[in-house]
Write an enzyme that holds these catalytic residues in place. Structure first.
Site, PDB file in Angstrom:
ATOM      1  N   GLU A 251       0.595  -1.085   0.012  1.00  0.00           N
ATOM      2  CA  GLU A 251      -0.387  -0.116  -0.241  1.00  0.00           C
ATOM      3  C   GLU A 251       0.848   1.351   0.203  1.00  0.00           C
ATOM      4  OE1 GLU A 251      -1.577   2.800   0.843  1.00  0.00           O
ATOM      5  OE2 GLU A 251      -1.772   2.481   3.387  1.00  0.00           O
ATOM      6  N   CYS A 285      -2.562   8.780   2.979  1.00  0.00           N
ATOM      7  CA  CYS A 285      -2.270   8.409   2.808  1.00  0.00           C
ATOM      8  C   CYS A 285      -3.577   8.201   1.362  1.00  0.00           C
ATOM      9  CB  CYS A 285      -2.059   6.184   2.121  1.00  0.00           C
ATOM     10  SG  CYS A 285      -3.378   5.468   3.225  1.00  0.00           S
TER      11      CYS A 285
END
Ligand code: NAD
Length: 485
Positions: A251, A285
């Site tokens: 990720e 993020c």
């Protein structure tokens, strides 16, 4: 001044220092004081963690899933019981406000609760092939020992996103917390270990990240690598993992577009966006970053966004009056400041912010910043800013908005604000991302997969999909008699 706390690593069930006594300093980003040290793991320490994982891989994967489930449930309860203690460590080392830190620790507990349930739902299937004389069964088995690398922006929750499904699946896991903010993560690991995870099935090792990752992934014992962080480090780990063909999931961040249509309550959307944009000082993020706003409402959106951004109170996360804390490290502050400077030097206009507050406030603080008129070649439109900046870009029609939204190599989250159901449907279909929020920014929780496309990574965390990252299928085909004797 108090002397720094001495944290320890967990290897084979024992909390201990590095075998040669080496340590790494940990800084409080709000005042730059050294608040803790963590052990700097040696090759011998890492070899012990690997050997312990290998020793327990069989017994842990064969532990009845109801037992693993009970351990994970206790882990969730332990984390909640220690929430205040863990949240204080988190704010001290990471900089986020205390309410945000408490929220993060609570989300970590939710991961363990969710995977306590999923541990008992590792279903296989039976299938019929073309021959009558065989029966086929597909089982899902634990993939084997995991090496996990987690970053400093959500050091507790992002580690829980890997620990909980790996343990639920029956995999031993060796975690390397981020050296920038390790103490809260180590306190969470202690809560999990205390729940009854056997020695060797959970380890936490700290130190030099390049050395730890190269040493762990050089071993054939590691069968899975899971990492959250930057694209640069993801690429390094992917190539290290290839040596023994360990499975990978990553990720790696995003550059989230937010399409704001002309039919919305402009002030309400701007207010909600500001509350989300500066959470964790923008170091998220899935943070909304590129606001693609219908040209007819841009001025109103910008005025409200600028006013609300400028009104935010910056300060030490421990102070109840602070709404936004510092950036997590000197490196993050400097990289972020350079991105804003690059945009402004190319002609972007800062309607508020655009200045470092490090001299004024003492820590790695940067003023909430809103940029407009950003030239297409500004780095900030392509590189993840990972800090307190909102980029405002006007669009004239929705096809152009989609094109602008998809004009990056990232594809993690995207957001759409509209009251029109057809627009919502079509825009969510056309955004090239792993997750879409329609009229909300609250897209992540333990029950739904979190995943990206392109440079944002591969694989998924959370949800029913999350546990699959730690399982591999095994097919068993049994020949049988076609008649019953
Ligand atoms: P970085 O890549 O220098 O470091 C990030 C983390 O990776 C550090 O905590 C470190 O422990 C670890 N790391 C560094 N080198 C490693 C190695 N060789 N092996 C294993 N781990 C290693 O990034 P940074 O300067 O801290 O942040 C830069 C960018 O990273 C941000 O702008 C953002 O794009 C991205 N990022 C994304 C996330 C996310 O949640 N996806 C989290 C943190 C950073």
């Amino acid at each position: 001044m108090e002397s720094p706390r001495s944290e320890m690593m967990l290897i084979d069930g024992i909390w201990r220092n590095a075998s040669d006594g080496g340590t790494v300093d940990v800084e409080n980003p709000a005042n730059r004081a050294v608040v803790a040290t963590v052990p700097k793991a040696t090759a011998d320490d890492l070899a012990e963690a690997l050997a312990a994982a290998e020793r327990v891989r069989g017994s842990w994967s064969e532990t009845n899933s109801w037992q693993r489930s009970a351990i994970l449930r206790r882990a969730a309860n332990n984390i909640r019981e220690r929430l205040d203690e863990i949240a204080l460590l988190l704010t001290e080392e990471q900089g986020k406000t205390l309410p945000e830190a408490r929220g993060e620790v609570n989300s970590a507990a939710e991961q363990f609760d969710w995977y306590a349930d999923e541990a008992r739902r590792i279903y296989g299937r039976t299938v019929e092939g073309p021959l009558g004389s065989v029966r086929a069964e597909v089982r899902h088995e634990a993939i084997g020992p995991v090496a996990a690398f987690t970053p400093w922006n959500f050091p507790v929750m992002l580690a829980a996103r890997k620990l909980a499904p790996a343990l639920a699946a029956g995999c031993p896991i060796i975690l390397k917390p981020a050296e920038e903010a390790p103490s809260a993560c180590l306190a969470m690991v202690r809560a999990v270990a205390d729940a009854g995870v056997p020695a060797g099935a959970i380890a936490a090792v700290t130190g030099d990240p390049a050395f730890v990752s190269a040493t762990l992934l050089d071993s054939p014992i590691i069968r899975k690598v899971s990492m959250t962080g930057s694209v640069r480090v993801g690429q390094i780990l992917m190539s290290l993992a290839s040596k023994h063909m360990a499975a990978v999931s990553f990720e790696l961040g995003g550059h989230a577009p937010v399409i704001v249509c002309d039919d919305v309550d402009v002030k309400a959307v701007a207010a909600l966006a500001v509350r989300t944009k500066y959470r964790n000082a923008g170091q998220v993020c899935v943070a909304p970053t590129r606001f693609l706003v219908a040209r007819s409402i841009l001025d109103e959106f910008e005025a409200e966004f600028t006013r609300a951004s400028a009104a935010l109170a910056l300060g030490d996360g421990m102070d109840g009056a602070s709404e936004v804390g510092p950036l997590c490290s000197a490196r993050r502050h400097d990289d972020f400041a350079a991105l804003v400077e690059d945009a402004v030097s190319r002609g972007a206009v800062a309607t508020t912010g655009g200045v470092s507050l490090r001299e004024k406030l003492g820590g790695h603080f940067y003023a909430p910043t809103v940029l407009r008129d950003i030239p297409a070649d500004a780095r900030v439109l392509q590189e993840e800013p990972f800090g307190p900046v909102a980029l405002l870009v006007a669009y004239d029609d929705l096809n152009e908005a989609v094109e602008l939204a998809n004009n990056t190599q990232f594809g993690l989250a995207g957001y759409v604000f509209t009251d029109d159901v057809s627009r919502a449907q079509l825009l969510s279909e056309r955004l090239r991302v792993g997750m879409v929020g329609v009229n909300t920014f609250a897209i992540a929780n333990a029950a739904v997969p979190f995943s990206g496309v392109g440079l944002s990574g591969m694989g998924a965390e959370s949800g029913a999909e999350g546990i699959q990252m730690y399982l591999r299928p095994k097919t068993v085909v049994t020949g049988i008699s076609e008649t019953l004797h």
